[in-house]
Motif scaffolding. Structure first.
Motif, mmCIF file in Angstrom:
data_model
loop_
_atom_site.group_PDB
_atom_site.id
_atom_site.type_symbol
_atom_site.label_atom_id
_atom_site.label_comp_id
_atom_site.label_asym_id
_atom_site.label_seq_id
_atom_site.Cartn_x
_atom_site.Cartn_y
_atom_site.Cartn_z
ATOM 1 N N UNK A 79 0.792 -1.232 0.000
ATOM 2 C CA UNK A 79 0.000 0.000 0.000
ATOM 3 C C UNK A 79 0.823 1.280 0.000
ATOM 4 N N UNK A 80 2.143 1.150 -0.013
ATOM 5 C CA UNK A 80 2.987 2.348 -0.066
ATOM 6 C C UNK A 80 3.475 2.559 -1.495
ATOM 7 N N UNK A 81 3.839 3.780 -1.800
ATOM 8 C CA UNK A 81 4.398 4.079 -3.118
ATOM 9 C C UNK A 81 5.626 4.964 -2.887
ATOM 10 N N UNK A 82 6.794 4.452 -3.223
ATOM 11 C CA UNK A 82 8.034 5.192 -2.967
ATOM 12 C C UNK A 82 8.673 5.578 -4.303
ATOM 13 N N UNK A 83 9.168 6.798 -4.373
ATOM 14 C CA UNK A 83 9.763 7.268 -5.623
ATOM 15 C C UNK A 83 11.280 7.441 -5.449
ATOM 16 N N UNK A 84 12.001 6.839 -6.389
ATOM 17 C CA UNK A 84 13.466 6.948 -6.456
ATOM 18 C C UNK A 84 13.752 7.901 -7.615
ATOM 19 N N UNK A 99 10.798 17.731 -3.878
ATOM 20 C CA UNK A 99 9.582 17.362 -4.620
ATOM 21 C C UNK A 99 8.913 16.102 -4.052
ATOM 22 N N UNK A 100 9.600 15.386 -3.155
ATOM 23 C CA UNK A 100 8.962 14.223 -2.522
ATOM 24 C C UNK A 100 9.603 12.875 -2.818
ATOM 25 N N UNK A 101 10.725 12.846 -3.532
ATOM 26 C CA UNK A 101 11.406 11.560 -3.738
ATOM 27 C C UNK A 101 11.973 11.090 -2.397
ATOM 28 N N UNK A 102 11.936 9.774 -2.175
ATOM 29 C CA UNK A 102 12.387 9.230 -0.898
ATOM 30 C C UNK A 102 13.777 8.589 -0.992
ATOM 31 N N UNK A 103 14.230 8.326 -2.220
ATOM 32 C CA UNK A 103 15.572 7.765 -2.402
ATOM 33 C C UNK A 103 16.232 8.447 -3.595
ATOM 34 N N UNK A 104 17.575 8.487 -3.532
ATOM 35 C CA UNK A 104 18.358 9.075 -4.624
ATOM 36 C C UNK A 104 18.955 7.962 -5.476
ATOM 37 N N UNK A 105 18.830 8.085 -6.790
ATOM 38 C CA UNK A 105 19.510 7.156 -7.688
ATOM 39 C C UNK A 105 20.705 7.868 -8.328
#
Ligand code: PEP
Ligand code: MN
Length: 337
Positions: free
Chosen positions: A93-98, A120-126
C-alpha cells in the motif's frame, strides 16, 4: 515444500524444524506471516517425504509447493513483502519514488539534483557510479569516486542511495556505499552476481532483462532469495520489441502479473522504458494506475549536457510537476506516497 506451523507455535519449535531441515541436507527459510510461520524448504532436487517433518512439535501440515519460485512465489508467502529503506517503504500500500541522475558526474551535480528531488517528494536518490554503456567509448561512470560522492550526498541530504553494481569484484565496495544495490537489466541473468547479492544484507533492486519473461525475471530473484536475502524490489524498465517510437516498450501489464505470481514489491522505470522526456510523465502516471509500488525516474538539471541518458531526463521542475500528479493518483490506486 512448505512446512506450515500451527498458529502460536513457539520460536523453539520453529528452530527445531529448521534444524531438522538442515540435518536432512536442505535449506530452511522461515516465512513469518500475520497469523502463522511457515518454513520453506529449498535444495531438494526431488520431492521430499513429508512424514519426517509432520511429526515435529508445532507443525500443522506439510504441503508441496508447485511454483518453481519457492521463495519469491506467492504460494509460500501469500502476504505482500514490505521493504523499508530509510523512511521509504516499498510494498503493502505504499508508493516510494526513487529519482536522480542517470550517472554521478560530480558532487555539485549530484547534490543539486538530490536536493531538488527530495524537495519534490522523492524518498531515495539514484545515480550510477558504474555505468553499463552500449559503447566502450561512452562515459563509463566515476566508479569508486562516484560512490564516495553518493555517500557524501547522503550525508548532506539524508536520502538513501540506490546505485548499480556491474560485477562481483566491485560488489563489496558498492554495498558499503549503497542503501539499495541495483542489478541492471543487462545483468539480470548474471548468476554469480545474483548469488553474491544474495549474501549481502541490503535490499536489491532487480531490473527486468531486456528480453526476459516474467518467469525468467522471478527465477533471477529466486537466486538472490535462495542465498538468504529476501529483500528484493523488482523494477520493470521496458523490453525490446519491433516498436521504434520509444527506446524500449514499457510492459505495464507485468505489474499486475507480478502481483498475482509473487509477493515482492514491483516498481516501474518510465525513463529507460521510453527513452524520451515527453513520455516519462504519462507512463509514470500509468504505472501508478496499474498498481506499481514505486517509480524510478531520471532527473538532470542540464539534460543537454548530461553525460548519459540526457534525452530521457526530466528537469527538476518537470519532476516536481510529476510528483504532484503521482500524489493525486496514488489515492485512487490505493497507495500512500
Ligand atoms: C540504470 O537504471 O541506470 C540503468 C542502466 O538501467 P537499465 O539497467 O534498466 O538499462
Ligand atoms: Mn540511465
Amino acid at each position: 515444500m512448505l512446512i506450515v506451523m500451527r498458529q502460536g507455535a513457539s520460536e523453539e519449535e520453529v528452530a527445531r524444524v529448521e534444524e531438522s531441515v538442515r540435518a536432512a541436507g536442505f535449506t530452511p527459510h522461515p516465512v513469518r506471516g500475520a497469523l502463522r510461520t511457515a518454513v520453506a524448504v529449498t535444495g531438494n532436487e526431488t520431492p521430499l517425504n513429508p512424514a519426517s517433518f509432520e511429526r515435529l512439535a508445532g507443525v500443522q501440515s506439510v504441503v508441496p509447493v508447485t511454483q518453481p519460485t519457492t521463495l519469491v512465489g506467492r504460494e509460500s508467502h501469500p502476504d505482500d513483502t514490505l521493504i523499508e529503506v530509510g523512511g521509504a517503504v516499498f510494498g503493502g500500500g505504499h508508493l516510494a519514488v526513487i529519482a536522480g541522475p542517470c550517472a554521478v558526474e560530480s558532487f555539485e551535480q549530484t547534490l543539486e539534483v538530490a536536493r531538488a528531488v527530495q524537495a519534490a517528494g522523492a524518498k531515495l536518490l539514484r545515480g550510477g557510479a558504474y555505468k553499463p554503456r552500449t559503447s566502450p567509448y561512452s562515459f563509463q561512470g566515476l566508479e569508486r569516486e562516484g560512490l564516495k560522492i553518493l555517500s557524501k550526498v547522503r550525508q548532506e541530504t539524508g536520502l538513501p542511495v540506490v546505485t548499480e553494481v556491474l560485477d562481483t569484484d566491485s560488489l563489496e565496495l558498492v554495498a558499503e556505499h549503497a542503501d539499495v544495490i541495483q542489478i541492471g537489466a543487462r545483468s539480470m541473468q548474471n548468476f554469480p552476481l545474483l548469488k553474491r547479492a544474495g549474501r549481502v544484507r541490503k535490499p536489491v533492486l532487480l531490473k527486468r532483462g531486456l528480453s526476459a519473461t516474467l518467469e525468467e525475471w522471478l527465477m533471477s530473484a529466486e537466486y538472490i532469495a535462495a542465498e538468504g536475502n529476501p529483500s528484493i524490489i523488482l523494477c520493470e524498465r521496458g523490453v525490446r520489441t519491433f516498436s521504434t517510437h520509444t527506446r524500449y516498450t514499457l510492459d505495464l501489464a507485468i505489474v499486475p502479473a507480478v502481483k498475482e505470481t509473487s509477493h515482492l514489491p514491483v516498481i516501474v522505470d518510465p525513463s529507460h522504458g521510453t527513452g524520451s522526456r515527453t513520455k516519462v510523465a504519462p507512463m509514470a502516471r500509468a504505472a501508478v494506475a496499474a498498481g506499481a509500488d514505486g517509480l524510478m525516474v531520471e532527473v538532470h538539471a542540464d539534460p543537454g549536457g548530461a553525460l548519459s541518458d540526457g534525452p530521457q531526463a526530466l528537469l527538476p521542475s518537470e519532476f516536481a510537476g510529476l510528483m504532484a500528479e503521482v500524489r493525486a493518483l496514488a489515492g485512487l490506486a490505493g497507495r500512500k506516497v
